[in-house]
Design a protein around this motif. Structure first.
Motif, PDB file in Angstrom:
ATOM      1  N   GLN A  64      29.004 125.669  22.467  1.00 28.86           N
ATOM      2  CA  GLN A  64      28.483 124.357  22.345  1.00 28.86           C
ATOM      3  C   GLN A  64      29.098 123.463  23.282  1.00 28.86           C
ATOM      4  O   GLN A  64      28.508 122.540  23.682  1.00 28.86           O
ATOM      5  CB  GLN A  64      28.407 123.785  20.752  1.00 28.86           C
ATOM      6  CG  GLN A  64      29.771 123.515  20.233  1.00 28.86           C
ATOM      7  CD  GLN A  64      29.909 122.936  18.683  1.00 28.86           C
ATOM      8  OE1 GLN A  64      28.868 123.337  18.181  1.00 28.86           O
ATOM      9  NE2 GLN A  64      31.333 122.776  18.448  1.00 28.86           N
ATOM     10  N   ASP A  65      30.702 123.707  23.443  1.00 28.49           N
ATOM     11  CA  ASP A  65      31.103 122.899  24.440  1.00 28.49           C
ATOM     12  C   ASP A  65      30.640 122.735  25.940  1.00 28.49           C
ATOM     13  O   ASP A  65      30.342 122.011  26.552  1.00 28.49           O
ATOM     14  CB  ASP A  65      32.585 123.088  24.614  1.00 28.49           C
ATOM     15  CG  ASP A  65      33.247 122.773  23.046  1.00 28.49           C
ATOM     16  OD1 ASP A  65      32.891 121.974  22.525  1.00 28.49           O
ATOM     17  OD2 ASP A  65      34.313 123.259  22.858  1.00 28.49           O
ATOM     18  N   ALA A 108      27.138 121.428  25.994  1.00 25.22           N
ATOM     19  CA  ALA A 108      27.453 119.903  26.048  1.00 25.22           C
ATOM     20  C   ALA A 108      27.599 119.239  27.423  1.00 25.22           C
ATOM     21  O   ALA A 108      27.274 118.267  27.680  1.00 25.22           O
ATOM     22  CB  ALA A 108      28.353 119.285  24.867  1.00 25.22           C
ATOM     23  N   ASP A 109      28.783 119.916  28.123  1.00 24.85           N
ATOM     24  CA  ASP A 109      29.103 119.658  29.710  1.00 24.85           C
ATOM     25  C   ASP A 109      28.056 119.629  30.483  1.00 24.85           C
ATOM     26  O   ASP A 109      27.813 118.817  31.282  1.00 24.85           O
ATOM     27  CB  ASP A 109      30.363 120.593  29.912  1.00 24.85           C
ATOM     28  CG  ASP A 109      31.331 120.233  29.250  1.00 24.85           C
ATOM     29  OD1 ASP A 109      31.524 119.139  28.491  1.00 24.85           O
ATOM     30  OD2 ASP A 109      32.432 121.033  29.158  1.00 24.85           O
ATOM     31  N   GLY A 144      27.311 115.743  28.125  1.00 28.61           N
ATOM     32  CA  GLY A 144      27.944 115.197  26.521  1.00 28.61           C
ATOM     33  C   GLY A 144      29.414 115.355  26.777  1.00 28.61           C
ATOM     34  O   GLY A 144      30.244 114.977  26.419  1.00 28.61           O
TER      35      GLY A 144
END
Length: 79
Positions: free
Chosen positions: A70-71, A74-75, A79
């Motif tokens: 998820q990180d 998001a990047d 995000g």
């Protein structure tokens, strides 16, 4: 599986048989009531078809599967 009424099946028989030979079976119906199933001769019997769940117990899905990466995602989206 497509359902075809008897009159339409008589009209389009060669088309329908060609499609069945390619693995796309169909049902012939009379007054909306299914009467016969048409499928390729070499297709597996109904009880022998592979179904979802045939790998039950052979692997497990991690509990955080829906959050994996998820990180990084998001990047990628700022995000």
């Amino acid at each position: 599986m497509e359902s075809v009424n008897i009159h339409e099946a008589k009209t389009r028989l060669s088309q329908l048989v060609a499609r069945a030979a390619e693995g796309e079976g169909f049902i012939i119906a009379k007054a909306g009531k299914p009467m016969a199933r048409v499928m390729a001769i070499d297709s597996p019997a109904l009880g022998q078809q592979k179904r979802l769940g045939f790998l039950v117990g052979q692997f497990s899905v991690p509990s955080d599967f829906d959050r994996m990466g998820q990180d990084e995602v998001a990047d990628m989206f700022g995000g």
